[in-house]
Scaffold this motif. Structure first.
Motif, PDB file in Angstrom:
ATOM      1  N   GLY A 144       0.794  -1.227   0.000  1.00  0.00           N
ATOM      2  CA  GLY A 144       0.000   0.000   0.000  1.00  0.00           C
ATOM      3  C   GLY A 144       0.824   1.273   0.000  1.00  0.00           C
ATOM      4  N   MET A 145       2.045   1.205   0.518  1.00  0.00           N
ATOM      5  CA  MET A 145       2.879   2.411   0.570  1.00  0.00           C
ATOM      6  C   MET A 145       3.341   2.767  -0.841  1.00  0.00           C
ATOM      7  SD  MET A 145       2.889   3.450   3.704  1.00  0.00           S
ATOM      8  CE  MET A 145       4.242   4.561   3.978  1.00  0.00           C
TER       9      MET A 145
ATOM     10  N   GLU B 103     -14.846   6.275   6.475  1.00  0.00           N
ATOM     11  CA  GLU B 103     -13.673   6.778   7.175  1.00  0.00           C
ATOM     12  C   GLU B 103     -12.458   5.975   6.740  1.00  0.00           C
ATOM     13  OE1 GLU B 103     -13.990   6.094  11.450  1.00  0.00           O
ATOM     14  OE2 GLU B 103     -15.332   4.428  11.070  1.00  0.00           O
ATOM     15  N   ILE B 104     -11.297   6.613   6.828  1.00  0.00           N
ATOM     16  CA  ILE B 104     -10.063   5.998   6.345  1.00  0.00           C
ATOM     17  C   ILE B 104      -8.893   6.565   7.131  1.00  0.00           C
ATOM     18  CG2 ILE B 104      -9.591   7.670   4.499  1.00  0.00           C
ATOM     19  CD1 ILE B 104      -9.146   4.981   2.746  1.00  0.00           C
ATOM     20  N   TRP B 105      -7.806   5.823   7.158  1.00  0.00           N
ATOM     21  CA  TRP B 105      -6.605   6.256   7.857  1.00  0.00           C
ATOM     22  C   TRP B 105      -5.510   6.525   6.830  1.00  0.00           C
ATOM     23  CZ3 TRP B 105     -10.413   3.503   9.761  1.00  0.00           C
ATOM     24  CH2 TRP B 105     -10.777   3.644  11.103  1.00  0.00           C
ATOM     25  N   LEU B 106      -4.859   7.681   6.951  1.00  0.00           N
ATOM     26  CA  LEU B 106      -3.732   8.045   6.110  1.00  0.00           C
ATOM     27  C   LEU B 106      -2.467   7.734   6.892  1.00  0.00           C
ATOM     28  CD1 LEU B 106      -2.288   9.411   3.730  1.00  0.00           C
ATOM     29  CD2 LEU B 106      -2.819  11.625   4.803  1.00  0.00           C
ATOM     30  N   GLU B 107      -1.667   6.808   6.344  1.00  0.00           N
ATOM     31  CA  GLU B 107      -0.424   6.393   7.008  1.00  0.00           C
ATOM     32  C   GLU B 107       0.770   6.997   6.295  1.00  0.00           C
ATOM     33  OE1 GLU B 107       2.234   2.373   7.596  1.00  0.00           O
ATOM     34  OE2 GLU B 107       0.049   2.141   7.529  1.00  0.00           O
ATOM     35  N   LEU B 108       1.708   7.534   7.085  1.00  0.00           N
ATOM     36  CA  LEU B 108       2.950   8.076   6.546  1.00  0.00           C
ATOM     37  C   LEU B 108       4.125   7.228   7.043  1.00  0.00           C
ATOM     38  CD1 LEU B 108       2.296  11.917   6.991  1.00  0.00           C
ATOM     39  CD2 LEU B 108       1.826  10.471   5.004  1.00  0.00           C
ATOM     40  N   ASP B 109       5.326   7.724   6.854  1.00  0.00           N
ATOM     41  CA  ASP B 109       6.515   6.987   7.278  1.00  0.00           C
ATOM     42  C   ASP B 109       6.454   6.628   8.762  1.00  0.00           C
ATOM     43  OD1 ASP B 109       7.865   6.875   4.841  1.00  0.00           O
ATOM     44  OD2 ASP B 109       8.724   8.864   5.121  1.00  0.00           O
TER      45      ASP B 109
ATOM     46  N   GLN C  29      -1.769  16.030   0.153  1.00  0.00           N
ATOM     47  CA  GLN C  29      -0.562  15.209   0.036  1.00  0.00           C
ATOM     48  C   GLN C  29       0.455  15.991  -0.790  1.00  0.00           C
ATOM     49  OE1 GLN C  29       0.791  12.672   1.137  1.00  0.00           O
ATOM     50  NE2 GLN C  29      -0.716  11.152   1.613  1.00  0.00           N
ATOM     51  N   CYS C  30       1.614  16.177  -0.263  1.00  0.00           N
ATOM     52  CA  CYS C  30       2.651  16.967  -0.947  1.00  0.00           C
ATOM     53  C   CYS C  30       3.825  16.090  -1.351  1.00  0.00           C
ATOM     54  CB  CYS C  30       3.093  18.120  -0.056  1.00  0.00           C
ATOM     55  SG  CYS C  30       1.755  19.270   0.312  1.00  0.00           S
ATOM     56  N   GLY C  31       3.553  15.089  -2.186  1.00  0.00           N
ATOM     57  CA  GLY C  31       4.603  14.225  -2.700  1.00  0.00           C
ATOM     58  C   GLY C  31       5.209  13.308  -1.661  1.00  0.00           C
ATOM     59  N   THR C  32       4.480  13.025  -0.588  1.00  0.00           N
ATOM     60  CA  THR C  32       5.016  12.207   0.497  1.00  0.00           C
ATOM     61  C   THR C  32       4.694  10.726   0.305  1.00  0.00           C
ATOM     62  OG1 THR C  32       3.026  12.630   1.804  1.00  0.00           O
ATOM     63  CG2 THR C  32       4.911  14.068   2.194  1.00  0.00           C
ATOM     64  N   ARG C  33       5.516   9.892   0.916  1.00  0.00           N
ATOM     65  CA  ARG C  33       5.294   8.441   0.934  1.00  0.00           C
ATOM     66  C   ARG C  33       4.109   8.194   1.866  1.00  0.00           C
ATOM     67  NH1 ARG C  33       7.471   4.290   4.407  1.00  0.00           N
ATOM     68  NH2 ARG C  33       7.548   2.298   3.305  1.00  0.00           N
ATOM     69  N   HIS C  34       3.137   7.394   1.375  1.00  0.00           N
ATOM     70  CA  HIS C  34       1.929   7.200   2.164  1.00  0.00           C
ATOM     71  C   HIS C  34       1.180   5.941   1.736  1.00  0.00           C
ATOM     72  CE1 HIS C  34       0.429   9.057  -1.512  1.00  0.00           C
ATOM     73  NE2 HIS C  34      -0.762   8.563  -1.219  1.00  0.00           N
ATOM     74  N   ALA C  35       0.165   5.601   2.527  1.00  0.00           N
ATOM     75  CA  ALA C  35      -0.769   4.514   2.203  1.00  0.00           C
ATOM     76  C   ALA C  35      -2.117   4.879   2.801  1.00  0.00           C
ATOM     77  CB  ALA C  35      -0.285   3.182   2.778  1.00  0.00           C
ATOM     78  N   TRP C  36      -3.167   4.341   2.187  1.00  0.00           N
ATOM     79  CA  TRP C  36      -4.531   4.503   2.683  1.00  0.00           C
ATOM     80  C   TRP C  36      -4.947   3.195   3.332  1.00  0.00           C
ATOM     81  CZ3 TRP C  36      -6.103   9.279   2.914  1.00  0.00           C
ATOM     82  CH2 TRP C  36      -5.554  10.212   2.028  1.00  0.00           C
ATOM     83  N   ARG C  37      -5.449   3.262   4.569  1.00  0.00           N
ATOM     84  CA  ARG C  37      -5.858   2.069   5.318  1.00  0.00           C
ATOM     85  C   ARG C  37      -7.311   2.240   5.746  1.00  0.00           C
ATOM     86  NH1 ARG C  37      -1.369  -0.594   3.799  1.00  0.00           N
ATOM     87  NH2 ARG C  37       0.524   0.224   4.741  1.00  0.00           N
TER      88      ARG C  37
END
Length: 185
Positions: A121-122, A137-143, A158-166
């Motif tokens: 997902g990342m 509802e959803i969770w935004l995960e970062l580093d 989101q500003c070009g960051t590494r992320h995933a939606w959970r």
């Protein structure tokens, strides 16, 4: 009457100009909406796309047909609607991650290749994204596992960051994403 949300795809209405007057050019299901068979409840669609140099009136064909690269080039945009099933779908013993990966590569060109194998997902895109929770509802995960819980009506930039939606909930979450292609130094 119950509506099966997993089978619903977004409706798209497009306007344009004919003979100096505004008209409806199209009204119907998003042409490239895809209900992922290998991930029940997962729906992806690119509703519209713009080139880096945009001028009006728009007189070209549909810019968001199947096969369009999901991450836009610098200055281009994409409007996506995505429905995320609960994460429990991927934890089910019948879930086939190889089939899901193959389907994502087919229907999410350019984006599927960015998903990290060692961290499902990342991903990172060269975009600024306006992300809006439409339903659920959803969770935004970062580093490092940092995360924020988002609910209907919430917006993330989101500003070009590494992320995933959970989706840690029990019902699907539907989001709108506006991706704007950018460059990195």
């Amino acid at each position: 009457m119950s509506i099966d949300i997993s089978a619903r795809v977004p409706r798209r209405v497009v306007t344009g100009m004919r003979d100096g007057k505004s008209v409806f050019v199209s009204d119907g299901a998003v042409p490239n909406a895809h209900l992922h068979q290998s991930t029940p409840g997962f729906m992806t669609s690119v509703c519209w796309a713009t080139p880096s140099q945009l001028s009006l009136p728009l007189d070209r064909g549909d810019p968001s047909l199947r096969g369009i690269s999901i991450p836009p080039a610098p200055g281009e945009t994409r409007l996506m609607i995505v429905r995320f099933p609960p994460d429990a779908v991927m934890a089910d013993p019948s879930f086939d991650p190889i089939a899901a990966d193959a389907e994502q590569h087919q229907y999410l060109p350019g984006l599927a290749q960015l998903f990290e194998r060692e961290a499902p997902g990342m991903h990172t895109t060269d975009t600024v994204d306006y992300d809006i929770v439409l339903e659920g509802e959803i969770w935004l995960e970062l580093d490092d596992g940092a995360e924020v819980h988002l609910r209907q009506g919430d917006v993330a930039i989101q500003c070009g960051t590494r992320h995933a939606w959970r989706n840690k909930g029990t019902v699907p979450a539907t989001m709108a994403f506006i991706l704007i292609g950018a460059t990195r130094p």
